[in-house]
Design an enzyme around this catalytic site. Sequence first.
Site, mmCIF file in Angstrom:
data_model
loop_
_atom_site.group_PDB
_atom_site.id
_atom_site.type_symbol
_atom_site.label_atom_id
_atom_site.label_comp_id
_atom_site.label_asym_id
_atom_site.label_seq_id
_atom_site.Cartn_x
_atom_site.Cartn_y
_atom_site.Cartn_z
ATOM 1 N N GLU A 1 0.827 -1.210 0.000
ATOM 2 C CA GLU A 1 0.000 0.000 0.000
ATOM 3 C C GLU A 1 0.862 1.261 0.000
ATOM 4 O OE1 GLU A 1 -3.170 -0.110 -0.521
ATOM 5 O OE2 GLU A 1 -3.128 -2.305 -0.466
ATOM 6 N N HIS B 1 1.906 2.283 -3.464
ATOM 7 C CA HIS B 1 0.974 3.100 -4.246
ATOM 8 C C HIS B 1 1.177 4.590 -3.972
ATOM 9 C CE1 HIS B 1 -1.246 -0.084 -6.111
ATOM 10 N NE2 HIS B 1 -1.646 -0.614 -4.978
ATOM 11 N N ASP C 1 3.834 -4.020 -5.772
ATOM 12 C CA ASP C 1 4.435 -5.267 -5.269
ATOM 13 C C ASP C 1 5.954 -5.170 -5.296
ATOM 14 O OD1 ASP C 1 2.046 -6.512 -4.732
ATOM 15 O OD2 ASP C 1 2.052 -7.788 -6.506
#
Length: 415
Positions: A275, A278, A356
């Site tokens: 997260e 991002h 990832d």
Amino acid sequence: MKWFLLAAFVAVVGFEYWLSWLNLRHLRRHGQEIPAEFAGVIDGELLARTSAYTRDRNRVGLIESLLGNLLLALFLFGGWVAIYDAWIDSLSESFLLSGLLFFLGLGVVRGLLDVPFNLYHHFVIEERYGFNTLTWRLWFSDLLKGTLISLVLMGLLLTGALWLVQASPAWWWLWVWGFFALFSLFVMYVSPYVIEPLFFKFEPVRRPGLEERITALMERAGLKVSRVFQVDASRRSRHSNAYFTGIGRVKRIVLFDTLIEQMDDDEILAVLAHEVGHWKKRHVLKRLVVAQALALVALFAAHHLITAGVLPGLLGLEQASFFAQILILSLLATLIGFPLAPLSSWLSRRDEYQADHFAVELSGAPEALASGLVTLSRENLANLHPHPWYAAFHYSHPPVVERVRALRRQATAGA
């Protein structure tokens, strides 16, 4: 033109159902195959249960979709929109009040139609597969609070937008765009403090040492987070999740208590590192910019189409209110946007792979993220065998088997 639009609508809806049929057929053919990435983690019995859960949810979703699309077709192409439009016009001469009644009325009807499907989802399907922990009292409380919040937010948004349309007939598209953008930021800012606590109890992370490790991870990434919380998601469901919420100084990390029960610390940190990826890759900012740019173009086009007076004729109507024309525009946007769905989904999946990769670099633990994804999929009975075409149109994340495979290749390459 009316029949052309109807044919286009039927074609898009029919293609969606064909994709769903492909997906279910693919699941029937391959649903008993255990992917190598999940070997030793799930067995044939759990995989069969996963496939059955996917089929049950899709079948109910198909019925709901069929009903919704049938009513929408009747409303737009069967003349109901003209009747509804005239009825709303007879209730008030006020532009603001008529607009509120028009859109809120449709919203209430839509909400009422959703209720039986929501009930069936929670108390039949989720109950059947051991996920539901909702009581009837809590379900009703959530429904009431969610409805009131939606009505308040929608009412404020509509009132502001319609006032701008009335106050500036030539430039409303620009002012409404700015108002929508500011309103979205406002909701993102207040949601962690005002809205989310109405549904969840926020408390410090109970597992010893976990919050400190999360804070250290965020500091290594150069990301400031105001707080780390866990919420009592288990009161409603055994599904697990984690997310970032808020913006700026109110940005916080929220972990479902179910996630904490299902994962070890390294897996949780790896999922959160994804997260963080991002944010660091500016995916969130880029999506906001693209969304706002598209919204500006759409509102500019809407202004010119409404001014040109061509929209009522698209449905064979002699006239239509401003509000009815907005509905016609939403139909056009759906039809025009459908062919772009694979591109949008591909861009989103690309961002997921980048996040990832960032997570592995930050945490240094590709296997932890891979095992975390496997755990999430196993505990949530995620479909391990989506049809490639269905995934191309509808998956914002890469299929989990592909993600895990890519992470383990990365781990092997870095070994």
